[in-house]
Design a protein around this motif. Structure first.
Motif, mmCIF file in Angstrom:
data_model
loop_
_atom_site.group_PDB
_atom_site.id
_atom_site.type_symbol
_atom_site.label_atom_id
_atom_site.label_comp_id
_atom_site.label_asym_id
_atom_site.label_seq_id
_atom_site.Cartn_x
_atom_site.Cartn_y
_atom_site.Cartn_z
ATOM 1 N N UNK A 55 0.793 -1.228 0.000
ATOM 2 C CA UNK A 55 0.000 0.000 0.000
ATOM 3 C C UNK A 55 0.822 1.274 0.000
ATOM 4 N N UNK A 56 2.144 1.135 0.020
ATOM 5 C CA UNK A 56 3.007 2.314 0.153
ATOM 6 C C UNK A 56 3.156 3.099 -1.136
ATOM 7 N N UNK A 57 2.923 2.456 -2.247
ATOM 8 C CA UNK A 57 3.101 3.141 -3.531
ATOM 9 C C UNK A 57 1.856 2.963 -4.386
ATOM 10 N N UNK A 58 1.503 4.043 -5.060
ATOM 11 C CA UNK A 58 0.368 4.029 -5.963
ATOM 12 C C UNK A 58 0.759 4.694 -7.271
ATOM 13 N N UNK A 59 -0.008 4.421 -8.295
ATOM 14 C CA UNK A 59 0.249 5.028 -9.605
ATOM 15 C C UNK A 59 -1.088 5.265 -10.280
ATOM 16 N N UNK A 60 -1.205 6.399 -10.957
ATOM 17 C CA UNK A 60 -2.475 6.794 -11.565
ATOM 18 C C UNK A 60 -2.316 7.159 -13.029
ATOM 19 N N UNK A 61 -3.370 6.916 -13.769
ATOM 20 C CA UNK A 61 -3.461 7.472 -15.108
ATOM 21 C C UNK A 61 -3.529 8.984 -14.971
ATOM 22 N N UNK A 62 -2.911 9.677 -15.901
ATOM 23 C CA UNK A 62 -2.807 11.130 -15.799
ATOM 24 C C UNK A 62 -4.161 11.813 -15.646
#
Length: 121
Positions: A55-62
């Motif tokens: 849960x420490x890292x996330x990534x999103x579509x722009x």
């Protein structure tokens, strides 16, 4: 049994919010990154957001950065997508997926059946 079950979809007005949930079986959830993808009518399925196992890292579509937030509860084997400031172009079927921490759907081995999100203008 591997299982992912989405819930929380529905109809919202532009500018409104929805919260999607995905309940997973242990086999699907444990040790995997989790992600949300979406598919709008007439379009290919696309990556929305991902979160690693800790849960420490996330990534999103722009296009959803600053509006959507992905989170997970490892004790409950669930992943969530808080969607704020919704736009009509967010209208799609949203899918929960489990697998490697990438933006490519080919690296996700387990999928839910999807939940419909419709945003009216």
């Amino acid at each position: 049994q591997v299982q992912l079950v989405e819930s929380g979809g529905g109809l919202a007005q532009a500018g409104g919010s929805l919260r999607l949930s995905c309940a997973a079986s242990a086999r699907a959830f444990d040790g995997n990154a989790m992600a949300w993808f979406r598919q709008a009518p007439g379009k290919e399925r696309e990556f929305v957001a991902a979160i690693i196992q800790s849960g420490r890292h996330t990534y999103y579509q722009e296009s959803v950065k600053g509006r959507f937030t992905i989170s997970r509860d490892n004790a409950k084997k669930s992943v969530f997508l808080q969607m704020d400031s919704l736009r009509p172009e967010d209208t799609a079927v949203y899918y929960c997926a489990a697998g490697a921490y990438t933006t490519s759907e080919s690296t996700y081995n387990h999928w839910g059946l999807g939940t419909q999100v419709t945003v009216s203008s």
